[in-house]
Design a protein around this motif. Structure first.
Motif, PDB file in Angstrom:
ATOM      1  N   VAL A 228       0.837  -1.200   0.000  1.00  0.00           N
ATOM      2  CA  VAL A 228       0.000   0.000   0.000  1.00  0.00           C
ATOM      3  C   VAL A 228       0.872   1.250   0.000  1.00  0.00           C
ATOM      4  O   VAL A 228       0.615   2.208  -0.742  1.00  0.00           O
ATOM      5  CB  VAL A 228      -0.958   0.007   1.204  1.00  0.00           C
ATOM      6  CG1 VAL A 228      -1.644   1.368   1.338  1.00  0.00           C
ATOM      7  CG2 VAL A 228      -2.008  -1.082   1.048  1.00  0.00           C
ATOM      8  N   MET A 229       1.906   1.263   0.826  1.00  0.00           N
ATOM      9  CA  MET A 229       2.773   2.438   0.899  1.00  0.00           C
ATOM     10  C   MET A 229       3.479   2.677  -0.432  1.00  0.00           C
ATOM     11  O   MET A 229       3.605   3.827  -0.886  1.00  0.00           O
ATOM     12  CB  MET A 229       3.797   2.270   2.025  1.00  0.00           C
ATOM     13  CG  MET A 229       3.184   2.236   3.419  1.00  0.00           C
ATOM     14  SD  MET A 229       2.302   3.762   3.869  1.00  0.00           S
ATOM     15  CE  MET A 229       3.675   4.908   3.996  1.00  0.00           C
ATOM     16  N   ASP A 230       3.953   1.616  -1.072  1.00  0.00           N
ATOM     17  CA  ASP A 230       4.624   1.763  -2.365  1.00  0.00           C
ATOM     18  C   ASP A 230       3.657   2.286  -3.425  1.00  0.00           C
ATOM     19  O   ASP A 230       3.995   3.163  -4.231  1.00  0.00           O
ATOM     20  CB  ASP A 230       5.193   0.419  -2.813  1.00  0.00           C
ATOM     21  CG  ASP A 230       6.384  -0.028  -1.972  1.00  0.00           C
ATOM     22  OD1 ASP A 230       6.926   0.807  -1.213  1.00  0.00           O
ATOM     23  OD2 ASP A 230       6.757  -1.216  -2.057  1.00  0.00           O
ATOM     24  N   THR A 231       2.432   1.731  -3.428  1.00  0.00           N
ATOM     25  CA  THR A 231       1.439   2.174  -4.406  1.00  0.00           C
ATOM     26  C   THR A 231       1.021   3.609  -4.144  1.00  0.00           C
ATOM     27  O   THR A 231       0.881   4.419  -5.073  1.00  0.00           O
ATOM     28  CB  THR A 231       0.206   1.256  -4.359  1.00  0.00           C
ATOM     29  OG1 THR A 231       0.610  -0.092  -4.592  1.00  0.00           O
ATOM     30  CG2 THR A 231      -0.817   1.663  -5.417  1.00  0.00           C
ATOM     31  N   ALA A 232       0.837   3.959  -2.883  1.00  0.00           N
ATOM     32  CA  ALA A 232       0.470   5.336  -2.534  1.00  0.00           C
ATOM     33  C   ALA A 232       1.544   6.314  -2.989  1.00  0.00           C
ATOM     34  O   ALA A 232       1.233   7.420  -3.463  1.00  0.00           O
ATOM     35  CB  ALA A 232       0.251   5.449  -1.031  1.00  0.00           C
ATOM     36  N   ALA A 233       2.801   5.923  -2.856  1.00  0.00           N
ATOM     37  CA  ALA A 233       3.887   6.803  -3.282  1.00  0.00           C
ATOM     38  C   ALA A 233       3.823   7.059  -4.783  1.00  0.00           C
ATOM     39  O   ALA A 233       4.101   8.174  -5.249  1.00  0.00           O
ATOM     40  CB  ALA A 233       5.236   6.191  -2.903  1.00  0.00           C
ATOM     41  N   ARG A 234       3.448   6.051  -5.534  1.00  0.00           N
ATOM     42  CA  ARG A 234       3.325   6.244  -6.985  1.00  0.00           C
ATOM     43  C   ARG A 234       2.150   7.148  -7.319  1.00  0.00           C
ATOM     44  O   ARG A 234       2.247   8.004  -8.199  1.00  0.00           O
ATOM     45  CB  ARG A 234       3.186   4.888  -7.672  1.00  0.00           C
ATOM     46  CG  ARG A 234       4.452   4.054  -7.629  1.00  0.00           C
ATOM     47  CD  ARG A 234       4.297   2.762  -8.393  1.00  0.00           C
ATOM     48  NE  ARG A 234       4.050   3.012  -9.816  1.00  0.00           N
ATOM     49  CZ  ARG A 234       3.801   2.043 -10.693  1.00  0.00           C
ATOM     50  NH1 ARG A 234       3.763   0.783 -10.289  1.00  0.00           N
ATOM     51  NH2 ARG A 234       3.592   2.332 -11.961  1.00  0.00           N
ATOM     52  N   TYR A 235       1.038   6.986  -6.611  1.00  0.00           N
ATOM     53  CA  TYR A 235      -0.081   7.896  -6.831  1.00  0.00           C
ATOM     54  C   TYR A 235       0.299   9.326  -6.441  1.00  0.00           C
ATOM     55  O   TYR A 235      -0.048  10.281  -7.133  1.00  0.00           O
ATOM     56  CB  TYR A 235      -1.303   7.446  -6.041  1.00  0.00           C
ATOM     57  CG  TYR A 235      -2.063   6.318  -6.695  1.00  0.00           C
ATOM     58  CD1 TYR A 235      -2.513   6.441  -8.007  1.00  0.00           C
ATOM     59  CD2 TYR A 235      -2.341   5.141  -6.020  1.00  0.00           C
ATOM     60  CE1 TYR A 235      -3.208   5.413  -8.622  1.00  0.00           C
ATOM     61  CE2 TYR A 235      -3.039   4.110  -6.629  1.00  0.00           C
ATOM     62  CZ  TYR A 235      -3.466   4.249  -7.932  1.00  0.00           C
ATOM     63  OH  TYR A 235      -4.150   3.238  -8.538  1.00  0.00           O
ATOM     64  N   GLU A 236       1.022   9.477  -5.352  1.00  0.00           N
ATOM     65  CA  GLU A 236       1.432  10.814  -4.918  1.00  0.00           C
ATOM     66  C   GLU A 236       2.313  11.479  -5.971  1.00  0.00           C
ATOM     67  O   GLU A 236       2.211  12.687  -6.217  1.00  0.00           O
ATOM     68  CB  GLU A 236       2.188  10.722  -3.588  1.00  0.00           C
ATOM     69  CG  GLU A 236       2.636  12.077  -3.066  1.00  0.00           C
ATOM     70  CD  GLU A 236       3.464  11.982  -1.797  1.00  0.00           C
ATOM     71  OE1 GLU A 236       3.650  13.020  -1.137  1.00  0.00           O
ATOM     72  OE2 GLU A 236       3.920  10.859  -1.461  1.00  0.00           O
ATOM     73  N   SER A 237       3.147  10.695  -6.617  1.00  0.00           N
ATOM     74  CA  SER A 237       4.072  11.245  -7.606  1.00  0.00           C
ATOM     75  C   SER A 237       3.408  11.534  -8.942  1.00  0.00           C
ATOM     76  O   SER A 237       4.012  12.152  -9.819  1.00  0.00           O
ATOM     77  CB  SER A 237       5.232  10.269  -7.820  1.00  0.00           C
ATOM     78  OG  SER A 237       4.800   9.109  -8.535  1.00  0.00           O
ATOM     79  N   GLY A 238       2.152  11.095  -9.120  1.00  0.00           N
ATOM     80  CA  GLY A 238       1.469  11.291 -10.396  1.00  0.00           C
ATOM     81  C   GLY A 238       1.716  10.172 -11.387  1.00  0.00           C
ATOM     82  O   GLY A 238       1.382  10.308 -12.572  1.00  0.00           O
ATOM     83  N   ASP A 239       2.279   9.060 -10.929  1.00  0.00           N
ATOM     84  CA  ASP A 239       2.611   7.940 -11.811  1.00  0.00           C
ATOM     85  C   ASP A 239       1.395   7.056 -12.024  1.00  0.00           C
ATOM     86  O   ASP A 239       1.342   5.906 -11.592  1.00  0.00           O
ATOM     87  CB  ASP A 239       3.763   7.143 -11.199  1.00  0.00           C
ATOM     88  CG  ASP A 239       4.205   5.988 -12.088  1.00  0.00           C
ATOM     89  OD1 ASP A 239       3.887   6.015 -13.288  1.00  0.00           O
ATOM     90  OD2 ASP A 239       4.872   5.058 -11.570  1.00  0.00           O
ATOM     91  N   PHE A 240       0.373   7.602 -12.671  1.00  0.00           N
ATOM     92  CA  PHE A 240      -0.832   6.840 -12.938  1.00  0.00           C
ATOM     93  C   PHE A 240      -1.602   7.519 -14.052  1.00  0.00           C
ATOM     94  O   PHE A 240      -1.307   8.645 -14.441  1.00  0.00           O
ATOM     95  CB  PHE A 240      -1.703   6.695 -11.681  1.00  0.00           C
ATOM     96  CG  PHE A 240      -2.267   8.002 -11.173  1.00  0.00           C
ATOM     97  CD1 PHE A 240      -3.547   8.403 -11.518  1.00  0.00           C
ATOM     98  CD2 PHE A 240      -1.516   8.816 -10.340  1.00  0.00           C
ATOM     99  CE1 PHE A 240      -4.073   9.598 -11.037  1.00  0.00           C
ATOM    100  CE2 PHE A 240      -2.038  10.012  -9.858  1.00  0.00           C
ATOM    101  CZ  PHE A 240      -3.315  10.401 -10.204  1.00  0.00           C
ATOM    102  N   THR A 241      -2.616   6.816 -14.552  1.00  0.00           N
ATOM    103  CA  THR A 241      -3.461   7.342 -15.616  1.00  0.00           C
ATOM    104  C   THR A 241      -4.904   7.366 -15.148  1.00  0.00           C
ATOM    105  O   THR A 241      -5.400   6.380 -14.607  1.00  0.00           O
ATOM    106  CB  THR A 241      -3.358   6.466 -16.876  1.00  0.00           C
ATOM    107  OG1 THR A 241      -1.996   6.475 -17.327  1.00  0.00           O
ATOM    108  CG2 THR A 241      -4.260   6.997 -17.987  1.00  0.00           C
ATOM    109  N   ILE A 242      -5.580   8.489 -15.335  1.00  0.00           N
ATOM    110  CA  ILE A 242      -7.005   8.558 -15.038  1.00  0.00           C
ATOM    111  C   ILE A 242      -7.770   8.022 -16.244  1.00  0.00           C
ATOM    112  O   ILE A 242      -7.534   8.439 -17.384  1.00  0.00           O
ATOM    113  CB  ILE A 242      -7.437   9.995 -14.711  1.00  0.00           C
ATOM    114  CG1 ILE A 242      -6.936  10.380 -13.319  1.00  0.00           C
ATOM    115  CG2 ILE A 242      -8.942  10.136 -14.783  1.00  0.00           C
ATOM    116  CD1 ILE A 242      -7.387  11.730 -12.855  1.00  0.00           C
TER     117      ILE A 242
END
Length: 392
Positions: A228-242
């Protein structure tokens, strides 16, 4: 990526880790054994976990049905109107794809409960891919269909236990909230489940002093906490697609007023070629919201001319994209996101029938017709109907 599925409150007391999907693997957390000794049922689950070994790695919990843009179903907030499933199973998964409406709910819940939204998104991804996973067929129901649970008594997109007699226990009765204000607490509705998870996690933080400790309380697995922490860090960094919204809509969608709808369509079609001006409401130039306002004003229907107020217009009725009718207004945003408020809806188009939309286009510097095929599915935020507000 290493993943687990726990459960809000309940499966955290069990610590079972079962497979979610072929691309998600997880080593079991050996520390959970102490929590499963009391129950024969739990012991059976433990034996199953050992036998399955590699396959049994992440608890299915609330895994959801996936969304395919045009096929979105009307998942309503009123019980009898909720579709049995949220969408169609995808052929593949995007890495950390986040449906637009889930993104909005994570952000609003995070703000309300004073927790960073990306922690909630990390939980939602690890639990269910934000409701986008239909399961692998190996372990019974997913718990996403209304009035069902998985084999451990967990349900909904944040995997809340709802049955005190099942291994997942009943965390929902303690932490469940009415997030969308419809007068009911619905574990299957993300608009309730996500704020409820925020409510639970913030209370766990108060009890235990850190987000990591709260996540362990949520699901007693060290590997889950790290994931969860690793995934949250990626979301925080903007490393995702809406991606396109799943679509959580009111169940009673009013029929359009044909007379008003026809008048709105005729009006906007007559304005094609008129100049674009950002906030103009006519008659010689139009902005996106101004064109919509002028068209409805021409039919005696009073609606806002400010874009944000129009987008949030409470008397408008949201409709599924598949049920769009002439004169309905399509709100869109860029498919790109830099993880801030700029990713919200920023444009409005009037559907005129067939495959055609009319809108005031900044790029073209005038009012233009646009083909529906030119609108990217991921850009659609919502569809609003207002023709029903006119006199019959």
């Amino acid at each position: 990526m290493v993943k687990t599925l726990g459960g809000a409150g309940g499966l955290s007391t069990l610590g079972l880790n079962l497979p979610r999907r072929p691309h998600a693997t997880l080593s079991r957390d050996d520390g959970y054994c102490a929590t499963v000794l009391a129950s024969f049922v739990v012991m059976v689950m433990l034996v199953m976990t050992i036998v399955a070994l590699i396959f049994m790695a992440a608890l299915i919990g609330v895994v959801g049905l996936s969304y395919e843009t045009d096929e979105a179903l009307n998942t309503d907030q009123a019980g009898d109107c909720v579709a049995d499933v949220w969408g169609n199973q995808p052929s593949s998964y995007g890495d950390l794809d986040l449906p637009r409406d889930f993104y909005d709910i994570y952000r609003s819940a995070g703000q309300e409960y004073s927790i960073e939204w990306y922690y909630l998104a990390g939980i939602g991804w690890e639990e269910t891919d934000h409701g986008q996973w239909a399961g692998d067929g190996s372990h019974g129901p997913t718990g996403l269909e209304r009035d069902t649970t998985n084999d451990w008594g967990a349900a909904g997109p944040m995997q809340f236990g709802i049955d005190p007699d099942m291994p997942a226990s009943d965390a929902w009765s303690t932490y469940g909230v009415d997030g969308n204000g419809d007068g009911r607490k619905d574990v299957w509705d993300p608009r309730d489940a996500i704020p409820s998870a925020a409510n639970m996690i913030t209370k766990y933080i108060d009890e235990r002093g850190s987000i990591e400790a709260a996540l362990y309380r949520y699901n007693q697995s060290n590997s889950y906490v790290q994931a969860v922490m690793d995934t949250a860090a990626r979301y925080e960094s903007g490393d995702f697609t809406i991606t396109a919204p799943m679509g959580f809509l009111d169940c009673e969608v009013p029929d359009p007023n044909d007379s008003v709808a026809d008048g709105v369509v005729d009006f906007v079609e007559d304005q094609v070629g008129e100049p674009y001006e950002a906030d103009a409401t006519g008659p010689d130039a139009f902005g996106p919201a101004g064109l919509v306002h002028a068209a409805y004003d021409d039919q005696g229907v009073e609606i806002p001319d400010d874009f944000d107020e129009l987008h949030d217009f409470p008397n408008g009725a949201r409709v599924p994209i598949g049920d769009i009718e002439p004169s309905d207004v399509l709100f869109t945003a860029s498919c790109d996101t830099d993880n801030d408020e700029d990713s919200q809806a920023d444009h409005a188009l009037v559907y005129t029938g067939g495959d055609t939309l009319v809108h005031a286009s900044e790029a073209d510097d005038e009012v233009v017709e646009t083909d529906m095929d030119d609108i990217e599915d991921c850009s659609v935020v919502k569809v609003l109907r207002m023709s029903h507000l006119g006199d019959s």
